[in-house]
Structures are given as structure tokens and as C-alpha cells.
Design an enzyme around this catalytic site. Structure first.
Site, PDB file in Angstrom:
ATOM      1  N   ALA A 145       0.810  -1.109  -0.128  1.00 28.03           N
ATOM      2  CA  ALA A 145       0.065  -0.075  -0.062  1.00 28.03           C
ATOM      3  C   ALA A 145       0.902   1.168  -0.059  1.00 28.03           C
ATOM      4  O   ALA A 145       2.140   1.010  -0.249  1.00 28.03           O
ATOM      5  CB  ALA A 145      -0.852   0.134   1.195  1.00 28.03           C
ATOM      6  N   ASN A 146       0.103   2.528   0.042  1.00 29.00           N
ATOM      7  CA  ASN A 146       1.020   3.668   0.235  1.00 29.00           C
ATOM      8  C   ASN A 146       0.182   4.642   1.294  1.00 29.00           C
ATOM      9  O   ASN A 146      -0.970   4.472   1.585  1.00 29.00           O
ATOM     10  CB  ASN A 146       1.325   4.393  -1.137  1.00 29.00           C
ATOM     11  CG  ASN A 146      -0.213   4.549  -1.991  1.00 29.00           C
ATOM     12  OD1 ASN A 146      -0.711   5.639  -1.396  1.00 29.00           O
ATOM     13  ND2 ASN A 146      -0.328   3.979  -2.878  1.00 29.00           N
ATOM     14  N   ARG A 147       0.624   5.905   1.450  1.00 27.66           N
ATOM     15  CA  ARG A 147       0.255   6.671   2.494  1.00 27.66           C
ATOM     16  C   ARG A 147      -0.635   7.365   2.119  1.00 27.66           C
ATOM     17  O   ARG A 147      -1.102   8.328   2.879  1.00 27.66           O
ATOM     18  CB  ARG A 147       1.428   7.566   3.163  1.00 27.66           C
ATOM     19  CG  ARG A 147       2.473   6.572   3.881  1.00 27.66           C
ATOM     20  CD  ARG A 147       3.449   7.426   4.571  1.00 27.66           C
ATOM     21  NE  ARG A 147       4.791   6.755   4.930  1.00 27.66           N
ATOM     22  CZ  ARG A 147       4.603   5.662   6.018  1.00 27.66           C
ATOM     23  NH1 ARG A 147       3.606   5.669   6.776  1.00 27.66           N
ATOM     24  NH2 ARG A 147       5.534   5.226   6.298  1.00 27.66           N
TER      25      ARG A 147
END
Ligand code: C5P
Length: 222
Positions: free
Chosen positions: A29-31
Site C-alpha cells: 500500500a502507500n500513505r
């Protein structure tokens, strides 16, 4: 639908991160929080647009009063955007994962005597580039984001050319800026006319300014 200058205009907005499964219990995932995309959808709807909001697993709730399509992976987002077209404009605010697993494991990867696993990646479809380069049915206005950590304007200008979109909203997502996942944004709008830097303000103000620009460009609805 609200009355306003975007009445009768259909606009697809992508937002949030994507999750790319590694195995049934793990993902990459990413932020991205989805805050900027959500604010953009809200602002466009506020000007009367019919918004199709295609969102990955964001941490902020989706906007009210728009059609919400929830997806998990980049490939699902790609399919949902294709299905949502044709549209007058597409705003790609999602932080789409560039890569997915070349082969997702059907069962949980076990810790074992062989040591840590090696993950093999495959490239995800580039939704913004594809929509920008549609030979038929290209939205009149295609807008992307460029989250950069260095040489923001140069990289974003190159990105605009490479992807073929009309505008890029470039921002500096270096951790020190607190922008990714934070309440504010400082963007530079890059178009064929050059680069225009906007002051750092709340993501809702950035969204309102963008929505007004979109309305000016698409003209009055019918
Ligand atoms: O190439 P990069 O990820 O930096 O480009 C960012 C822009 O491209 C954003 O507007 C993002 O929504 C869009 N994008 C996309 N599909 C991808 C990767 C990025 O639509 N697979």
C-alpha cells in the site's frame, strides 16, 4: 445535483491508494489518505457536476452526493474508470501503485528454512496515461497529479508530456512538508501555458480552486 457552472458535466475522479495483494493476508500500500481526491469530488459536485468517484481503500470517508465506486487494486480502478467513461473530464488524484505482484500467492506465504521470500513485481496499467491518450472518447480535460520529492516542477512538466494529460497538479511530498496524509497542499498547476504556483492552503481550498478552473475550461453546462 446542485445547480452551478458544471451542471450537466460528468467528471470521473480517482482517489486514495490502491492495495496490491501479496497473499490472502498481506498487501502493498502507500500513505495516500484520499483527502485531496475527496475534496476535489466534493468541490466539483458543489458546482453542479455529476461526479463518479472511484476510490481505493482511503482513510477519509468518501464524499456525499456523488456516485462512489470502491476498488482495491490498480487493475480494479482501471476497469472502473473505463466503465465510467465517457466523461467530460477525468481527474486522476489516486496514488495508484505502480507495481503489483507478478503472481499473487493463493495461500499465506510461510516463514521457512529458505529465508525471506523474494517478491516479483509486474507493472500496473497507467490509468492517467491511458485516459489521456484515448484515440476515441478522450475526456475534454484530463488532469493528473505529480507527487515528487525533488525537482518538482521539472519532473512534473516531463510527466505531463509523457502521460499526455492537459494539466498536472504538482506537489512536494517530502516527509518534511507533511503534505501526504496531511490537511494542506501546496501545488503548482502545470499546463500548456506553463507553471502557476498556488499558495499552501487546505486541501479543500486547493480543490475549490481546481473545480473553478475546471468549470472555466469546460464552459457552462446545458
Ligand atoms: O507516474 P506517477 O505515478 O508519478 O503519476 C501520477 C499520476 O498518474 C497521478 O495523477 C495518478 O493518479 C496517475 N496514475 C494512474 N495510474 C497509475 C499510476 C499513476 O492513473 N498506474
Amino acid at each position: 445535483l446542485a445547480d452551478g457552472p458544471l451542471r450537466g458535466r460528468r467528471i470521473v475522479v480517482t482517489s486514495g491508494p490502491t492495495h496490491e495483494p501479496i497473499d490472502p493476508v498481506r498487501y502493498i500500500a502507500n500513505r495516500s489518505s484520499g483527502a485531496q481526491g475527496t475534496a476535489i469530488a466534493t468541490a466539483l459536485a458543489g458546482l453542479g457536476a455529476e461526479v463518479v468517484f472511484v476510490t481505493g481503500p482511503a482513510t477519509v470517508p468518501p464524499p456525499a452526493g456523488v456516485e462512489v465506486i470502491r476498488v482495491e487494486t490498480a487493475r480494479e480502478m482501471h476497469a472502473a474508470v473505463r466503465a465510467a467513461l465517457p466523461a467530460d473530464a477525468a481527474i486522476c488524484a489516486a496514488a495508484v501503485a505502480d507495481w503489483r505482484m507478478a503472481a499473487e500467492s493463493g495461500s499465506k506465504i510461510k516463514k521457512g528454512a529458505d529465508g525471506p521470500p523474494t517478491l516479483h513485481f509486474a507493472e500496473n496499467p497507467d490509468i492517467l496515461a491511458e485516459v489521456s491518450q484515448l484515440a476515441e472518447g478522450r475526456p475534454r480535460l484530463v488532469v493528473g497529479f505529480a507527487a515528487e520529492t525533488d525537482n518538482v516542477i521539472r519532473h512534473a512538466t516531463e510527466k505531463r508530456a509523457r502521460k499526455g494529460c492537459d494539466w498536472i497538479l504538482a506537489n512536494d511530498v517530502s516527509p518534511a512538508t507533511g503534505i501526504m496524509g496531511g490537511p494542506e497542499n501546496a501545488v503548482t498547476l502545470i499546463s500548456a501555458d506553463g507553471a502557476e504556483t498556488w499558495p499552501r492552503v487546505g486541501k479543500d481550498m486547493v480543490a475549490r480552486k481546481l473545480a473553478e478552473r475546471v468549470a472555466e475550461t469546460l464552459g457552462e453546462g446545458t
